[in-house]
Structure formats: structure tokens, C-alpha cells
Design an enzyme around this catalytic site. Structure first.
Site, PDB file in Angstrom:
ATOM      1  N   SER A 206       0.802  -1.210   0.000  1.00  0.00           N
ATOM      2  CA  SER A 206       0.000   0.000   0.000  1.00  0.00           C
ATOM      3  C   SER A 206       0.846   1.276   0.000  1.00  0.00           C
ATOM      4  O   SER A 206       1.499   1.581  -0.995  1.00  0.00           O
ATOM      5  CB  SER A 206      -0.959  -0.037   1.206  1.00  0.00           C
ATOM      6  OG  SER A 206      -1.959   0.933   1.086  1.00  0.00           O
TER       7      SER A 206
ATOM      8  N   LYS B  51      -0.776  -4.358  -3.027  1.00  0.00           N
ATOM      9  CA  LYS B  51      -2.073  -3.802  -2.636  1.00  0.00           C
ATOM     10  C   LYS B  51      -2.166  -2.384  -3.198  1.00  0.00           C
ATOM     11  O   LYS B  51      -1.657  -1.430  -2.623  1.00  0.00           O
ATOM     12  CB  LYS B  51      -2.231  -3.768  -1.113  1.00  0.00           C
ATOM     13  CG  LYS B  51      -3.600  -3.213  -0.696  1.00  0.00           C
ATOM     14  CD  LYS B  51      -3.704  -3.022   0.804  1.00  0.00           C
ATOM     15  CE  LYS B  51      -5.056  -2.398   1.164  1.00  0.00           C
ATOM     16  NZ  LYS B  51      -5.211  -1.033   0.644  1.00  0.00           N
TER      17      LYS B  51
ATOM     18  N   ASP C  23      10.096   5.638 -10.267  1.00  0.00           N
ATOM     19  CA  ASP C  23       9.708   6.204 -11.557  1.00  0.00           C
ATOM     20  C   ASP C  23      10.434   7.512 -11.867  1.00  0.00           C
ATOM     21  O   ASP C  23      10.699   7.817 -13.034  1.00  0.00           O
ATOM     22  CB  ASP C  23       8.192   6.447 -11.590  1.00  0.00           C
ATOM     23  CG  ASP C  23       7.413   5.172 -11.894  1.00  0.00           C
ATOM     24  OD1 ASP C  23       8.056   4.109 -12.027  1.00  0.00           O
ATOM     25  OD2 ASP C  23       6.174   5.240 -11.984  1.00  0.00           O
TER      26      ASP C  23
END
Length: 450
Positions: free
Chosen positions: A299, A324, A310
Site C-alpha cells: 500500500s 495492494k 519512476d
């Protein structure tokens, strides 16, 4: 002109007729669907009354309705559920960082209770519970077929009381029992320390104190090193971190990013989506970062790892995260209860959905399973290790000053500490080695560019 006007009127009339022809069946279908829904609600009422009147024992009507509501929510996905008044109060306490229990984050998979991660310094951690373990029974009673909330309720109890959970673990043929003593769980959101010249920020959860703890912890470690310029970089350890508050994941990501998207959420409708962007300012002042993740990172942990990965701000090391990638909204209900409802999915800045896929590390590093030492190992290590300095009559090294000798001894001590850490926590040692390499390569790269 009259012809044009008439043509236009004819077109409008045709449009109206066509719309009516389409709308008619649609309205009829909607009316039919509504009638079916009302019939189902009537069916629910009939069953409820039949249970009240004819069940073999007296039933609690409130509990019966709450069970029906919970069943409706849990049929959606493993993370949607009904929170009674007590459960809602417990959740609010947990996000503040202190609660009673075992210190274990769980989810449900194919009817079994699966461990997402044990929390640092808790009874579950001390007992050796591992991410990926399956809990099949509590005090000898099977949890198969129970809702996740019911299974969690079985594990709750007074602080100081004993509980025995049955574990199924990959790689072990037979289930085994683990005894734990329930305790008050006080979560320290961030535990900072320095290993060699690397600052390690162990983030255990994302609660109200996470960003504040991280900011102050980094500042303290940098100050102890004589300034952030004297450290090689930062290891952000998110292993076995089950997640928590979305806003804290955004704050932690923003702490090391100057600009760009951190995470976006997309719901059922386009207008329900949100995008969170970084603001200027990097607490690490450009120092390299390594993020550690494993199968217990879920999460909010995956949001941070994905954002820094990224943007090329960090190298992600370890094993694939939990996966998740859904957003739960807690909706207060009458009677002080609440509903936890999955309302959106998370997406990393590059548009990757975390759900079920998780975050893949840039460098896969498994944590070795510690093998007990055998007698043969002890015999191999018991032989004396000799060096030139131990030989009788060996020449002294008189070419070094006292300061140079001291520096060599300090370097040797650091190397030994790194070797010891490699035995204790291979993944962390690997991350620190990466920082050393990046720090050493940094000045060389700057010289080449000039």
C-alpha cells in the site's frame, strides 16, 4: 428559405421521434431493474423475519443486521468491510500509533488469513512470524470460512494473555504452533540510525507521525555526522511495512522529490480521480537513495517506492512488494460505526497500477535463510589464522605515521562492521554497498563532466 426552415423542423421532429423510440425501452429496463432490486430487498426482509421468528435460539437483531452488512461489503474484495463502533474506535487509535494486540498485519486469501507483515518490536516480530505465513487456526479453532474481521477478533484479547496460532509456511511440510503474549503495541513510525556512512531510515508504518519522525530522524543523523555532506546517502527501509495513511506516503515521497507526480488515484468515475504532485525541496539534498522492499511492503510503502523509482530518484532493492494498489475510504455511519469501502486504485507516476502486480525492484536481492552452524563449520573456523605480523622476527612497518596507522585501523574496523552486517542483514548491507559505490562514482562523474 422556407424549404431550409422546413427541413430543419423536419430534422428536429425526426430527432425527437428517434429519441423517444430509444428512451422508451431504456426507461422500461430501468423500471424493471428497480422492481427487481425492491423484490430482493423484500426477500431480505422476509428472511430476516423468518430468522427472528423461527431460529432455534434467540437472536440479536442488531448483530444479525451488522453481519448482513459486513457480508455485503466483504463480498466485494478483501479490504472492504463494516466497522462496528468498537472496531471504528480501534482503527482511529491505531492510526495514532498505539493499540493493543499482536503487532501483525493480515489480509485474506482464498479463505485463509495471510500475514502481510509483522511489525517491528511486537510479539509477532519476536515470535518469528514472517510475511507470507498463513494463519490457519487460533487456539486450535480453524479460521477457514470466517470473515477477516472475525478472524482478527479471535486474535484480540487482554494485554498479557496468551494466544496460540497455527502457521503454514512455504518450505515447511507441516503446520506448526506459535505461542504469543498479547501486548500494547506502540509503533515508532521511523527508526533512524547510521551504518558506516549511510543513514538508515527504517519506516515501520504510515501513521500520523511518520513524516515528522522521518524529517527529525534524518536531521539528527546528519547532524551527528557533521553535516549531510559527510554521509554517503540514505537507505529507506520499507520492508514489512504494511502501509497506512495515503497523505503520509505523499509527504514521505515529496520529502525527496522536487517536482512531478507522486501518485494518482482513479475511481469508477473520471471525476473521482486525484493526482498528488511533489513540491520543491529535497531533505536529502540530492544524496543517493536506496529503497528496500519485500513481500511485506504494501500500500503506502508501494506508493513511496514506485514514486521514487519512476522519477529515478532511488534505486529499489529487495524482492517484489505485496501488490495492494487499492484505495479504501472510511465512511462514518450512524451509531458511530463506519464502512471501509474500496473506491479507487493507485497508479505510479508512469501510470503503472500497483494492484496485484506490486513494485518490482531494480535489483533483486533475496534475504538468505540463516543456516545453523554445523560441527564441521566450527572445526573449519577453529584453525588459527596467521598473518605476516604474527610471524616471529617479522619486520615492523616504519613508513607510516601514527595518524596513517589510525586511519588504516578505522578503515579496517568499518570493513569488519560491514561484514558483520552482511551476516546479520544481507539486504541492508547490499543497499549500503550500493550507496558507497554511488558516492564514490559521484565525484568521478562530476570531474568527467567538467
Amino acid at each position: 428559405m422556407k424549404k431550409l426552415i422546413m427541413a430543419a423542423v423536419g430534422g428536429i421532429a425526426l430527432g425527437i421521434a428517434t429519441t423517444s423510440q430509444i428512451a422508451g425501452p431504456l426507461l422500461a429496463q430501468e423500471a424493471e431493474d428497480n422492481a427487481s432490486i425492491y423484490e430482493q430487498l423484500d426477500l431480505f426482509g422476509d428472511i430476516f423475519e423468518r430468522i427472528r421468528a423461527g431460529y432455534v435460539e434467540q437472536v440479536d437483531e442488531k448483530e444479525l443486521i451488522e453481519a448482513a452488512i459486513d457480508g455485503m461489503l466483504t463480498s466485494l474484495d478483501p479490504h472492504s468491510s463494516y466497522l462496528s463502533e468498537d472496531d471504528a474506535a480501534s482503527m482511529r487509535i491505531q492510526t495514532r500509533g498505539e493499540f493493543g494486540g499482536l503487532g501483525i498485519e493480515v489480509t485474506q486469501e482464498e479463505g485463509w488469513v495471510k500475514v502481510v507483515s509483522p511489525m517491528d518490536g511486537t510479539p509477532a516480530d519476536a515470535a518469528g512470524i514472517m510475511s507470507g505465513d498463513y494463519i490457519t487456526a487460533v487456539d486450535g479453532e480453524s479460521v477457514l470460512g470466517l470473515t477477516l474481521d472475525d478472524a482478527v477478533d479471535m486474535m484480540r484479547g487482554p494485554v498479557g494473555s496468551e494466544i496460540i496460532i497455527t502457521i503454514v509456511r512455504e518450505g515447511q511440510q507441516e503446520p506448526f504452533d506459535v505461542s504469543l503474549i498479547r501486548d500494547t503495541i506502540k509503533l515508532t513510525a521511523v527508526r533512524p540510525r547510521t551504518e558506516g556512512k549511510a543513514v538508515v531510515l527504517r519506516v515501520t508504518t504510515f501513521n500520523d507521525q511518520t513524516f515528522t519522525n522521518l524529517e527529525s530522524g534524518l536531521e539528527e543523523q546528519a547532524e551527528a555526522a557533521g553535516g549531510i555532506e559527510n554521509i554517503d546517502g540514505i537507505v529507506l527501509d520499507l520492508r514489512n511495512n504494511p502501509g497506512g495513511l495515503l497523505n503520509q506516503a505523499v509527504f514521505v515521497s515529496d520529502a525527496f522529490l522536487d517536482a512531478g507526480e507522486i501518485v494518482s488515484t482513479r475511481g469508477r468515475h473520471a471525476e473521482d480521480g486525484e493526482r498528488f504532485n511533489a513540491t520543491e525541496g529535497d531533505l536529502a539534498q540530492g544524496k543517493p537513495i536506496v529503497v528496500l522492499i519485500n513481500g511485506g511492503s504494501a500500500s503506502a510503502s508501494e506508493i513511496v517506492a514506485g514514486a521514487l523509482q519512476d522519477h529515478g530518484r532511488a534505486i529499489v532493492v529487495g524482492t517484489k512488494s505485496f501488490g495492494k494498489g487499492s484505495v479504501q475510504t472510511v465512511v462514518p455511519l450512524r451509531g458511530n460505526g463506519a464502512m471501509r469501502l474500496t473506491t479507487a486504485r493507485y497508479y505510479t507516476p508512469s501510470g503503472r497500477s500497483i494492484q496485484a502486480l506490486g513494485i518490482s525492484p531494480d535489483i533483486i536481492v533475496q534475504q538468505p535463510i540463516v543456516r545453523p552452524e554445523s560441527e564441521d563449520d566450527e572445526e573449519e573456523q577453529s584453525g588459527p589464522l596467521r598473518s605476516e605480523a604474527q610471524l616471529r622476527g617479522a619486520l615492523d612497518n616504519d613508513s607510516l605515521s601514527e595518524d596513517e596507522v589510525r586511519q588504516i585501523e578505522e578503515d579496517r574496523a568499518r570493513a569488519q562492521a560491514a561484514a558483520d552486517l552482511r551476516e546479520e542483514d544481507y539486504q541492508l548491507a547490499y543497499a549500503i554497498d550500493i550507496l558507497k559505490g554511488l558516492n564514490a562514482f559521484g565525484p568521478m562523474a562530476a570531474a568527467i563532466e567538467q
